[in-house]
Scaffold this motif. Structure first.
Motif, PDB file in Angstrom:
ATOM      1  N   ALA A   1       0.823  -1.210   0.000  1.00 26.71           N
ATOM      2  CA  ALA A   1       0.000   0.000   0.000  1.00 26.71           C
ATOM      3  C   ALA A   1       0.857   1.260   0.000  1.00 26.71           C
ATOM      4  CB  ALA A   1      -0.945   0.000   1.196  1.00 26.71           C
ATOM      5  N   ARG A   2       2.030   1.203   0.635  1.00 29.98           N
ATOM      6  CA  ARG A   2       2.932   2.353   0.691  1.00 29.98           C
ATOM      7  C   ARG A   2       3.876   2.396  -0.507  1.00 29.98           C
ATOM      8  NH1 ARG A   2       4.915   1.063   6.311  1.00 29.98           N
ATOM      9  NH2 ARG A   2       6.875   1.818   5.480  1.00 29.98           N
ATOM     10  N   GLY A   3       3.749   1.444  -1.423  1.00 31.88           N
ATOM     11  CA  GLY A   3       4.577   1.440  -2.627  1.00 31.88           C
ATOM     12  C   GLY A   3       5.971   0.876  -2.430  1.00 31.88           C
ATOM     13  N   LEU A   4       6.210   0.255  -1.277  1.00 37.59           N
ATOM     14  CA  LEU A   4       7.556  -0.226  -0.974  1.00 37.59           C
ATOM     15  C   LEU A   4       7.917  -1.523  -1.708  1.00 37.59           C
ATOM     16  CD1 LEU A   4       7.584   0.555   2.848  1.00 37.59           C
ATOM     17  CD2 LEU A   4       8.596   1.883   0.986  1.00 37.59           C
ATOM     18  N   GLU A   5       6.946  -2.167  -2.311  1.00 39.70           N
ATOM     19  CA  GLU A   5       7.227  -3.397  -3.052  1.00 39.70           C
ATOM     20  C   GLU A   5       7.184  -3.167  -4.570  1.00 39.70           C
ATOM     21  OE1 GLU A   5       8.336  -6.198  -1.742  1.00 39.70           O
ATOM     22  OE2 GLU A   5       8.184  -5.362   0.276  1.00 39.70           O
ATOM     23  N   ALA A   6       7.063  -1.912  -4.985  1.00 38.73           N
ATOM     24  CA  ALA A   6       7.020  -1.575  -6.412  1.00 38.73           C
ATOM     25  C   ALA A   6       8.454  -1.513  -6.937  1.00 38.73           C
ATOM     26  CB  ALA A   6       6.300  -0.247  -6.619  1.00 38.73           C
ATOM     27  N   ARG A   7       9.030  -2.678  -7.101  1.00 36.50           N
ATOM     28  CA  ARG A   7      10.435  -2.745  -7.509  1.00 36.50           C
ATOM     29  C   ARG A   7      10.690  -4.051  -8.249  1.00 36.50           C
ATOM     30  NH1 ARG A   7      12.682  -6.187  -3.493  1.00 36.50           N
ATOM     31  NH2 ARG A   7      11.194  -6.481  -1.819  1.00 36.50           N
ATOM     32  N   THR A   8      11.801  -4.085  -8.902  1.00 33.21           N
ATOM     33  CA  THR A   8      12.243  -5.336  -9.508  1.00 33.21           C
ATOM     34  C   THR A   8      13.520  -5.760  -8.805  1.00 33.21           C
ATOM     35  OG1 THR A   8      13.478  -4.164 -11.213  1.00 33.21           O
ATOM     36  CG2 THR A   8      11.230  -4.851 -11.774  1.00 33.21           C
ATOM     37  N   THR A   9      13.845  -7.026  -8.888  1.00 33.61           N
ATOM     38  CA  THR A   9      15.057  -7.553  -8.267  1.00 33.61           C
ATOM     39  C   THR A   9      15.846  -8.335  -9.312  1.00 33.61           C
ATOM     40  OG1 THR A   9      14.091  -9.673  -7.643  1.00 33.61           O
ATOM     41  CG2 THR A   9      13.793  -7.845  -6.090  1.00 33.61           C
ATOM     42  N   PRO A  10      17.092  -8.649  -9.025  1.00 31.22           N
ATOM     43  CA  PRO A  10      17.890  -9.409  -9.994  1.00 31.22           C
ATOM     44  C   PRO A  10      17.518 -10.889 -10.049  1.00 31.22           C
ATOM     45  CG  PRO A  10      19.179  -8.999  -8.020  1.00 31.22           C
ATOM     46  CD  PRO A  10      17.889  -8.229  -7.875  1.00 31.22           C
ATOM     47  N   PHE A  11      16.665 -11.347  -9.157  1.00 33.63           N
ATOM     48  CA  PHE A  11      16.381 -12.778  -9.075  1.00 33.63           C
ATOM     49  C   PHE A  11      15.702 -13.328 -10.324  1.00 33.63           C
ATOM     50  CE2 PHE A  11      16.297 -11.311  -4.579  1.00 33.63           C
ATOM     51  CZ  PHE A  11      17.551 -11.817  -4.259  1.00 33.63           C
ATOM     52  N   VAL A  12      14.829 -12.537 -10.936  1.00 29.39           N
ATOM     53  CA  VAL A  12      14.159 -13.002 -12.155  1.00 29.39           C
ATOM     54  C   VAL A  12      15.200 -13.299 -13.231  1.00 29.39           C
ATOM     55  CG1 VAL A  12      12.640 -12.313 -14.054  1.00 29.39           C
ATOM     56  CG2 VAL A  12      11.974 -11.849 -11.696  1.00 29.39           C
ATOM     57  N   GLU A  13      16.129 -12.376 -13.421  1.00 33.16           N
ATOM     58  CA  GLU A  13      17.156 -12.568 -14.450  1.00 33.16           C
ATOM     59  C   GLU A  13      18.083 -13.733 -14.101  1.00 33.16           C
ATOM     60  OE1 GLU A  13      20.024  -9.926 -17.316  1.00 33.16           O
ATOM     61  OE2 GLU A  13      19.303  -9.031 -15.468  1.00 33.16           O
ATOM     62  N   GLU A  14      18.403 -13.864 -12.835  1.00 33.10           N
ATOM     63  CA  GLU A  14      19.271 -14.967 -12.419  1.00 33.10           C
ATOM     64  C   GLU A  14      18.618 -16.324 -12.671  1.00 33.10           C
ATOM     65  OE1 GLU A  14      20.241 -14.228  -8.337  1.00 33.10           O
ATOM     66  OE2 GLU A  14      21.310 -12.373  -8.811  1.00 33.10           O
ATOM     67  N   ILE A  15      17.321 -16.407 -12.482  1.00 33.66           N
ATOM     68  CA  ILE A  15      16.616 -17.679 -12.625  1.00 33.66           C
ATOM     69  C   ILE A  15      16.200 -17.948 -14.072  1.00 33.66           C
ATOM     70  CG2 ILE A  15      14.507 -18.921 -11.994  1.00 33.66           C
ATOM     71  CD1 ILE A  15      14.728 -17.478  -9.244  1.00 33.66           C
ATOM     72  N   THR A  16      15.689 -16.907 -14.759  1.00 32.36           N
ATOM     73  CA  THR A  16      15.128 -17.118 -16.101  1.00 32.36           C
ATOM     74  C   THR A  16      16.041 -16.684 -17.235  1.00 32.36           C
ATOM     75  OG1 THR A  16      14.080 -14.936 -16.239  1.00 32.36           O
ATOM     76  CG2 THR A  16      12.801 -16.718 -15.194  1.00 32.36           C
ATOM     77  N   GLY A  17      17.017 -15.848 -16.915  1.00 35.38           N
ATOM     78  CA  GLY A  17      17.871 -15.308 -17.962  1.00 35.38           C
ATOM     79  C   GLY A  17      17.262 -14.099 -18.657  1.00 35.38           C
ATOM     80  N   GLU A  18      16.074 -13.677 -18.237  1.00 32.98           N
ATOM     81  CA  GLU A  18      15.413 -12.510 -18.815  1.00 32.98           C
ATOM     82  C   GLU A  18      15.411 -11.363 -17.818  1.00 32.98           C
ATOM     83  OE1 GLU A  18      11.699 -13.027 -20.761  1.00 32.98           O
ATOM     84  OE2 GLU A  18      12.153 -15.096 -21.319  1.00 32.98           O
ATOM     85  N   ARG A  19      15.565 -10.136 -18.320  1.00 35.24           N
ATOM     86  CA  ARG A  19      15.577  -8.972 -17.444  1.00 35.24           C
ATOM     87  C   ARG A  19      14.220  -8.800 -16.766  1.00 35.24           C
ATOM     88  NH1 ARG A  19      17.023  -3.761 -19.627  1.00 35.24           N
ATOM     89  NH2 ARG A  19      17.652  -3.396 -17.500  1.00 35.24           N
ATOM     90  N   PRO A  20      14.207  -8.370 -15.515  1.00 34.43           N
ATOM     91  CA  PRO A  20      12.934  -8.130 -14.833  1.00 34.43           C
ATOM     92  C   PRO A  20      12.231  -6.934 -15.453  1.00 34.43           C
ATOM     93  CG  PRO A  20      14.749  -7.407 -13.470  1.00 34.43           C
ATOM     94  CD  PRO A  20      15.347  -8.084 -14.663  1.00 34.43           C
ATOM     95  N   ARG A  21      10.914  -6.900 -15.320  1.00 36.27           N
ATOM     96  CA  ARG A  21      10.130  -5.790 -15.847  1.00 36.27           C
ATOM     97  C   ARG A  21       8.956  -5.519 -14.920  1.00 36.27           C
ATOM     98  NH1 ARG A  21       7.962  -9.221 -21.024  1.00 36.27           N
ATOM     99  NH2 ARG A  21       7.662 -11.095 -19.804  1.00 36.27           N
ATOM    100  N   SER A  22       8.378  -4.382 -15.103  1.00 37.61           N
ATOM    101  CA  SER A  22       7.245  -4.011 -14.256  1.00 37.61           C
ATOM    102  C   SER A  22       6.025  -4.839 -14.630  1.00 37.61           C
ATOM    103  CB  SER A  22       6.922  -2.521 -14.428  1.00 37.61           C
ATOM    104  OG  SER A  22       6.383  -2.297 -15.725  1.00 37.61           O
ATOM    105  N   LEU A  23       5.062  -4.877 -13.735  1.00 36.92           N
ATOM    106  CA  LEU A  23       3.823  -5.588 -14.006  1.00 36.92           C
ATOM    107  C   LEU A  23       3.111  -4.963 -15.205  1.00 36.92           C
ATOM    108  CD1 LEU A  23       1.831  -7.800 -13.246  1.00 36.92           C
ATOM    109  CD2 LEU A  23       0.807  -6.215 -11.619  1.00 36.92           C
ATOM    110  N   ASN A  24       3.193  -3.637 -15.318  1.00 39.81           N
ATOM    111  CA  ASN A  24       2.578  -2.948 -16.443  1.00 39.81           C
ATOM    112  C   ASN A  24       3.202  -3.392 -17.771  1.00 39.81           C
ATOM    113  OD1 ASN A  24       0.700  -0.935 -17.427  1.00 39.81           O
ATOM    114  ND2 ASN A  24       2.513   0.247 -17.957  1.00 39.81           N
ATOM    115  N   ASP A  25       4.532  -3.482 -17.817  1.00 36.84           N
ATOM    116  CA  ASP A  25       5.199  -3.943 -19.040  1.00 36.84           C
ATOM    117  C   ASP A  25       4.852  -5.395 -19.348  1.00 36.84           C
ATOM    118  OD1 ASP A  25       6.363  -1.463 -19.345  1.00 36.84           O
ATOM    119  OD2 ASP A  25       8.309  -2.081 -18.539  1.00 36.84           O
TER     120      ASP A  25
END
Length: 65
Positions: A32-56
């Protein structure tokens, strides 16, 4: 998401007592405070694809549908 799906998406507040019972009260407050509106390197480390926003992500899904 609404922009890409054409459907309204509404946030429904849940009483903190109910969230505490589920063990997610602090996470809901952070979201609710927007503190989780972020990406982390874990997606790229696991999938090989760059993280992106939910909107993208949603835009990609609706383009391919």
């Amino acid at each position: 998401m609404s922009e890409h799906t054409g459907r309204p998406i509404v946030h429904r507040s849940i009483a903190p007592a109910e969230l505490t019972a589920c063990g997610v009260a602090s996470l809901d407050e952070r979201i609710a405070r927007g503190l989780e509106a972020r990406t982390t390197p874990f997606v790229e480390e696991i999938t090989g694809e760059r993280p992106r926003s939910l909107n993208d992500f949603a835009a990609t899904l609706t383009r391919s549908a």
